[in-house]
Design an enzyme around this catalytic site. Sequence first.
Site: not given
Length: 377
Positions: A117, A121, A186, A188-189, A232, A261
């Site tokens: 994925n 966010f 994460s 993805n940022t 995390k 994560n």
Amino acid sequence: MSWLYGRIIRPILFTQDAELAHERTMRSLAWVSRNEIVCDAVESIFSAPGLPVELFGLRFPNPVGLAAGMDKYAAAVPAWEALGFGFSELGGVTWHAQPGNPQPRLFRAVAEEAIVNRMGFNNPGAETLAAKLAEWRASARWPNHPVGINLGKSKATPLEKAAEDYANSFRVLLPHADFFVVNVSSPNTPHLRQLQDRAALEEILTAMQEVQSRTECRVSSVEGRKKPILVKVAPDLSFEALDEIAGLALARGLAGIVATNTTISRPETNDAQIQRVYAEAGGLSGRPLRSRSTEMIRHLYQQTKGNVPIIGVGGIFVADDAWEKIAAGASLIQIYTSLVYRGPGVVKEIVRGLLERMELEGFKELSQAVGTRAKGH
Ligand SMILES: Cc1cc2nc3c(=O)[nH]c(=O)nc-3n(C[C@H](O)[C@H](O)[C@H](O)COP(=O)(O)O)c2cc1C
């Protein structure tokens, strides 16, 4: 129930685009959440046996939690308890509402029981989430298990303003949840994971702890205790970087660490369909993540001598996977991808399996199993 899910529900869901299937599932769970009779019926099928865990001043009816990312809009808060979860982590939420990355951004690698994925966010923003949580509380349908919130950084906020961004979300959400997870892992940022650097993380925690001491807010069950804050971490961190975070956790009195994560690494595969999914940018979750996540947990447990509670997450599908995480040092565990592949019956199955395993080993409490295989890695 697992049969019904595996043979009928999953094949139907998997004919649809992954994000569409997720949205439809969440809409159904939101409907279940609003209907007391339906919610009770779901609970009568899926509720898990009791396996209580006391941790950071909270009482968890069982150690299996919903991992962050599934319910970013707090759409189905009561349903997670009905599905047997011992706790739920909502979000990730950011200070500013944001749409996330362009679609498609969610991909299944079915043969590997994995997901890639790059949602980025997508979320309604902290203030809207707070209003939604207040609504659930007012409806008297608030679950009887700890509810946590996963905090991320808004994409529009530059890295040097990250502490303010996290602290703003924390301030408005503080009255609405039992614990908080600072998500700096994460993939993805852009640049988010740089916040795992000790100085940057310290700045975020300082800002949050300031908010905490300014706000008179106490854990409901333990008078006088502040709400737990956890961090995390990514499975792609080196052990040295992980040690820095472990040191910080001890120094700053963090309640715990959530490990891990999703990963940006990809296992080798000859399967062309899987190769196509793995070529997508984003974080990989599910079965391929299991052993790396367990290694991180074991390392953290050893490094902190078991003094920082760990929530273990990554590739847990069956009770043996959960036991592996607990024996490596996790006091609680969470699942995301196995819920997609195995359906809601998975929570009850894992809790039952853990109880069997405890009986076999002669343990009266789950805490006795924590870290029993943490040595010699
Ligand atoms: C679609 C998707 C969205 C996620 N969103 C978040 C998130 O917002 N915040 C977060 O900390 N983790 C997020 N995660 C990571 C999960 O919480 C979990 O750490 C990871 O998927 C590993 O567990 P699993 O193998 O059981 O899925 C997301 C995972 C997936 C698959």
